[in-house]
Design a protein around this motif. Sequence first.
Motif, PDB file in Angstrom:
ATOM      1  N   LYS A 136       0.830  -1.203   0.000  1.00 41.96           N
ATOM      2  CA  LYS A 136       0.000   0.000   0.000  1.00 41.96           C
ATOM      3  C   LYS A 136       0.866   1.254   0.000  1.00 41.96           C
ATOM      4  N   TYR A 137       1.995   1.186   0.727  1.00 38.19           N
ATOM      5  CA  TYR A 137       2.909   2.312   0.805  1.00 38.19           C
ATOM      6  C   TYR A 137       4.344   1.792   0.771  1.00 38.19           C
ATOM      7  N   LEU A 138       5.265   2.671   0.390  1.00 42.26           N
ATOM      8  CA  LEU A 138       6.687   2.339   0.363  1.00 42.26           C
ATOM      9  C   LEU A 138       7.449   3.378   1.182  1.00 42.26           C
ATOM     10  N   ALA A 139       8.164   2.919   2.195  1.00 42.66           N
ATOM     11  CA  ALA A 139       8.976   3.814   3.013  1.00 42.66           C
ATOM     12  C   ALA A 139      10.434   3.665   2.594  1.00 42.66           C
ATOM     13  N   GLY A 140      11.008   4.735   2.106  1.00 42.82           N
ATOM     14  CA  GLY A 140      12.406   4.721   1.681  1.00 42.82           C
ATOM     15  C   GLY A 140      13.319   5.005   2.857  1.00 42.82           C
ATOM     16  N   CYS A 141      14.025   3.984   3.310  1.00 41.10           N
ATOM     17  CA  CYS A 141      14.985   4.117   4.418  1.00 41.10           C
ATOM     18  C   CYS A 141      16.318   3.551   3.959  1.00 41.10           C
ATOM     19  N   ILE A 178      15.121   4.942  -3.701  1.00 37.87           N
ATOM     20  CA  ILE A 178      13.699   5.253  -3.599  1.00 37.87           C
ATOM     21  C   ILE A 178      13.461   6.754  -3.709  1.00 37.87           C
ATOM     22  N   ARG A 179      14.288   7.545  -3.054  1.00 42.99           N
ATOM     23  CA  ARG A 179      14.141   9.008  -3.163  1.00 42.99           C
ATOM     24  C   ARG A 179      14.338   9.463  -4.610  1.00 42.99           C
ATOM     25  N   TYR A 217       9.189  14.922   2.075  1.00 46.40           N
ATOM     26  CA  TYR A 217       9.306  13.589   2.670  1.00 46.40           C
ATOM     27  C   TYR A 217       8.252  12.641   2.120  1.00 46.40           C
ATOM     28  N   ARG A 218       7.426  13.138   1.211  1.00 45.08           N
ATOM     29  CA  ARG A 218       6.370  12.302   0.648  1.00 45.08           C
ATOM     30  C   ARG A 218       6.147  12.641  -0.810  1.00 45.08           C
ATOM     31  N   ALA A 219       5.963  11.589  -1.617  1.00 49.26           N
ATOM     32  CA  ALA A 219       5.556  11.734  -3.012  1.00 49.26           C
ATOM     33  C   ALA A 219       4.506  10.661  -3.266  1.00 49.26           C
ATOM     34  N   GLY A 220       3.238  11.017  -3.095  1.00 47.74           N
ATOM     35  CA  GLY A 220       2.165  10.039  -3.242  1.00 47.74           C
ATOM     36  C   GLY A 220       2.205   8.992  -2.146  1.00 47.74           C
ATOM     37  N   LEU A 247       7.242   7.452   0.977  1.00 45.70           N
ATOM     38  CA  LEU A 247       7.682   8.333   2.051  1.00 45.70           C
ATOM     39  C   LEU A 247       9.141   8.066   2.366  1.00 45.70           C
ATOM     40  N   LEU A 248       9.815   9.065   2.906  1.00 44.75           N
ATOM     41  CA  LEU A 248      11.239   8.956   3.217  1.00 44.75           C
ATOM     42  C   LEU A 248      11.479   9.122   4.705  1.00 44.75           C
TER      43      LEU A 248
END
Length: 232
Positions: A38-43, A50-51, A154-157, A160-161
């Motif tokens: 549903k979501y992708l967190a770029g860490c 991802i960024r 910190y967010r694009a759709g 999130l980062l």
Amino acid sequence: MGCRAPVRIHYGCEVTGFTQDDTGVDVELSDGRSLRAKYLAGCDGGRSVIRKGAGIDFPGWDATRSNLIAEVEVTEDVPRGIRNDATGVHALSRSEDGRTVRVVTTEQPLGPNSEPTLRDLSLALKTVYGTDFGIHSPVWISRFTDMTRQAASYRAGRVLLAGDSAHVHTRRAEQGIGLGMQDAANLGWKLAEVVNGTAPESLLDTFQKRAPPGRCRPATAHDGPDRAPAPG
């Protein structure tokens, strides 16, 4: 008491790309598989794939200094303690087992934007100490700089980062790990609320508001104290 979250961990693979739509994110992995979320967190660090894939800018200040840290074996005795000079801070210390030596040294000139080598460490030590103490068999070598950058958003759709993907700091400021953990705690509960349907998606927008642009700038206030004044 500990608990296990129903999360599957994929070892030995990296994210190579992704696409998102109105309902989720398709994530491509280096082993050829793909995942749907549903979501992708770029860490994934300062060089975040991802960024970059999300098209989020990473403005800030370029590096002016670089340091090498390492754990190596040596053939000569090493001096104890910390040395400060016009270049920066340098130190060597024996590990607990006495077999290896931990090293930190400031490079002169600024090191390249690449993975450091044993030769890089040798040259840096010779510049400061006049010898490299016969370093060999590195356990690890790493380079860090005083580069300071923060993601424009910190967010694009549905992407999130957090952590170094969102902001990088000089390690001397001791900000990176603290801010990264704060990111994880703040984003974690908000994502959980939204995914579980107990909060609206607009809650995720407050993650960006919590970390407004310019948040990383205070790190530069810590850049100076470890520099010894030039002789004379």
